[in-house]
Write a protein that holds these residues in place. Structure first.
Motif, PDB file in Angstrom:
ATOM      1  N   ARG A  49       0.903  -0.909  -0.168  1.00 45.08           N
ATOM      2  CA  ARG A  49       0.198   0.501  -0.170  1.00 45.08           C
ATOM      3  C   ARG A  49       0.763   1.447   0.158  1.00 45.08           C
ATOM      4  NH1 ARG A  49      -3.541   1.024   4.856  1.00 45.08           N
ATOM      5  NH2 ARG A  49      -2.259   0.753   5.532  1.00 45.08           N
ATOM      6  N   LEU A  50       0.864   2.107  -1.516  1.00 42.06           N
ATOM      7  CA  LEU A  50       1.316   3.713  -1.264  1.00 42.06           C
ATOM      8  C   LEU A  50       0.255   4.483  -0.568  1.00 42.06           C
ATOM      9  CD1 LEU A  50       3.543   2.495  -4.125  1.00 42.06           C
ATOM     10  CD2 LEU A  50       4.313   2.411  -1.881  1.00 42.06           C
ATOM     11  N   ARG A  51       0.980   5.460   0.160  1.00 39.97           N
ATOM     12  CA  ARG A  51      -0.180   6.915   0.227  1.00 39.97           C
ATOM     13  C   ARG A  51       0.830   7.332   0.962  1.00 39.97           C
ATOM     14  NH1 ARG A  51      -4.163   5.401   5.368  1.00 39.97           N
ATOM     15  NH2 ARG A  51      -2.053   5.433   6.822  1.00 39.97           N
ATOM     16  N   GLY A  52       0.534   8.750   0.763  1.00 43.50           N
ATOM     17  CA  GLY A  52       1.152  10.262   1.344  1.00 43.50           C
ATOM     18  C   GLY A  52       0.890  11.427   0.534  1.00 43.50           C
ATOM     19  N   HIS A  53       1.637  12.391   0.860  1.00 49.05           N
ATOM     20  CA  HIS A  53       2.015  13.577  -0.139  1.00 49.05           C
ATOM     21  C   HIS A  53       3.082  13.113  -1.116  1.00 49.05           C
ATOM     22  CE1 HIS A  53      -1.516  16.064   2.031  1.00 49.05           C
ATOM     23  NE2 HIS A  53      -1.191  15.189   3.310  1.00 49.05           N
ATOM     24  N   TRP A  54       4.056  13.043  -0.805  1.00 43.94           N
ATOM     25  CA  TRP A  54       4.824  12.671  -1.359  1.00 43.94           C
ATOM     26  C   TRP A  54       4.098  11.699  -2.439  1.00 43.94           C
ATOM     27  CZ3 TRP A  54       6.621   7.586  -3.263  1.00 43.94           C
ATOM     28  CH2 TRP A  54       5.943   6.249  -2.431  1.00 43.94           C
ATOM     29  N   LEU A  55       3.505  10.978  -3.381  1.00 48.11           N
ATOM     30  CA  LEU A  55       2.710  10.757  -4.260  1.00 48.11           C
ATOM     31  C   LEU A  55       2.704  11.817  -5.259  1.00 48.11           C
ATOM     32  CD1 LEU A  55       1.143   7.708  -3.175  1.00 48.11           C
ATOM     33  CD2 LEU A  55       3.143   7.255  -4.986  1.00 48.11           C
ATOM     34  N   GLN A  56       1.802  12.768  -4.668  1.00 48.00           N
ATOM     35  CA  GLN A  56       1.339  13.182  -5.584  1.00 48.00           C
ATOM     36  C   GLN A  56       2.276  14.095  -6.113  1.00 48.00           C
ATOM     37  OE1 GLN A  56      -1.964  15.807  -4.158  1.00 48.00           O
ATOM     38  NE2 GLN A  56      -1.984  16.743  -6.388  1.00 48.00           N
ATOM     39  N   ARG A  57       3.548  15.150  -5.368  1.00 47.23           N
ATOM     40  CA  ARG A  57       4.642  15.645  -5.869  1.00 47.23           C
ATOM     41  C   ARG A  57       5.403  15.432  -6.405  1.00 47.23           C
ATOM     42  NH1 ARG A  57       5.080  16.441   0.451  1.00 47.23           N
ATOM     43  NH2 ARG A  57       6.918  14.917   0.535  1.00 47.23           N
ATOM     44  N   ALA A  58       5.261  14.053  -6.754  1.00 48.38           N
ATOM     45  CA  ALA A  58       6.177  12.555  -8.133  1.00 48.38           C
ATOM     46  C   ALA A  58       5.298  12.243  -9.207  1.00 48.38           C
ATOM     47  CB  ALA A  58       6.315  11.246  -7.376  1.00 48.38           C
ATOM     48  N   GLY A  59       3.855  13.255  -8.847  1.00 49.54           N
ATOM     49  CA  GLY A  59       3.013  12.934  -9.799  1.00 49.54           C
ATOM     50  C   GLY A  59       1.881  12.709 -10.610  1.00 49.54           C
ATOM     51  N   PHE A  60       1.905  11.460  -8.764  1.00 47.19           N
ATOM     52  CA  PHE A  60       0.730  10.705  -8.955  1.00 47.19           C
ATOM     53  C   PHE A  60      -0.782  11.827  -8.232  1.00 47.19           C
ATOM     54  CE2 PHE A  60       4.916   7.782  -9.053  1.00 47.19           C
ATOM     55  CZ  PHE A  60       4.204   7.224 -10.084  1.00 47.19           C
ATOM     56  N   THR A  61      -1.384  11.580  -9.101  1.00 44.59           N
ATOM     57  CA  THR A  61      -2.789  12.385  -8.657  1.00 44.59           C
ATOM     58  C   THR A  61      -3.959  11.824  -8.144  1.00 44.59           C
ATOM     59  OG1 THR A  61      -3.170  12.510 -10.699  1.00 44.59           O
ATOM     60  CG2 THR A  61      -1.884  14.246 -10.162  1.00 44.59           C
ATOM     61  N   PRO A  62      -4.329  12.127  -7.578  1.00 42.61           N
ATOM     62  CA  PRO A  62      -5.610  11.213  -6.890  1.00 42.61           C
ATOM     63  C   PRO A  62      -6.048  11.013  -8.521  1.00 42.61           C
ATOM     64  CG  PRO A  62      -5.719  12.975  -5.422  1.00 42.61           C
ATOM     65  CD  PRO A  62      -4.625  13.075  -6.463  1.00 42.61           C
ATOM     66  N   SER A  63      -7.050   9.404  -8.363  1.00 37.63           N
ATOM     67  CA  SER A  63      -7.912   8.708  -9.348  1.00 37.63           C
ATOM     68  C   SER A  63      -6.743   9.070 -10.772  1.00 37.63           C
ATOM     69  CB  SER A  63      -8.832   9.738  -9.931  1.00 37.63           C
ATOM     70  OG  SER A  63      -9.786   9.937  -8.874  1.00 37.63           O
ATOM     71  N   GLY A  64      -5.586   9.033 -10.531  1.00 35.51           N
ATOM     72  CA  GLY A  64      -4.433   8.737 -11.628  1.00 35.51           C
ATOM     73  C   GLY A  64      -4.811   7.693 -12.725  1.00 35.51           C
ATOM     74  N   ARG A  65      -4.249   7.181 -13.634  1.00 36.20           N
ATOM     75  CA  ARG A  65      -3.932   5.939 -13.553  1.00 36.20           C
ATOM     76  C   ARG A  65      -2.137   5.558 -13.721  1.00 36.20           C
ATOM     77  NH1 ARG A  65      -7.253   2.201 -14.210  1.00 36.20           N
ATOM     78  NH2 ARG A  65      -6.778   1.547 -16.229  1.00 36.20           N
ATOM     79  N   ILE A  66      -1.625   4.518 -13.337  1.00 39.97           N
ATOM     80  CA  ILE A  66      -0.221   4.242 -13.798  1.00 39.97           C
ATOM     81  C   ILE A  66      -0.315   3.095 -14.320  1.00 39.97           C
ATOM     82  CG2 ILE A  66       0.393   5.809 -11.203  1.00 39.97           C
ATOM     83  CD1 ILE A  66       0.259   2.896  -9.786  1.00 39.97           C
TER      84      ILE A  66
END
Length: 81
Positions: free
Chosen positions: A40-57
């Protein structure tokens, strides 16, 4: 008041692999209940790295390595009236 300390998004992270449980499903190639690795990955660091909520990876799997890459959002086409 204490100041929040944020590590840059490029800092290495140490994450523990947990266990998830799959129930037995009939008519499948495997039988019986099984434990499976769970990350499980979560944290503001994901958004700073470009992973936005509801985004696809996109996840690429290699020996001992997972590479996660943000997918560009689908382009919307203008509707004809």
């Amino acid at each position: 008041m204490a100041t929040a300390k944020h590590r840059p998004s490029t800092a290495d992270k140490r994450i523990t692999v947990g266990t998830s449980h799959y129930l037995a499903l009939h008519d499948r190639d495997y039988a019986g209940d099984r434990d499976a690795p769970y990350i499980r990955l979560r944290g503001h660091w994901l958004q700073r790295a470009g992973f936005t909520p509801s985004g696809r990876i996109r996840v690429s799997v290699h020996d001992g390595c997972l590479i996660m890459t943000c997918e560009a959002p689908p382009t919307t086409k203008a509707r004809r009236r």
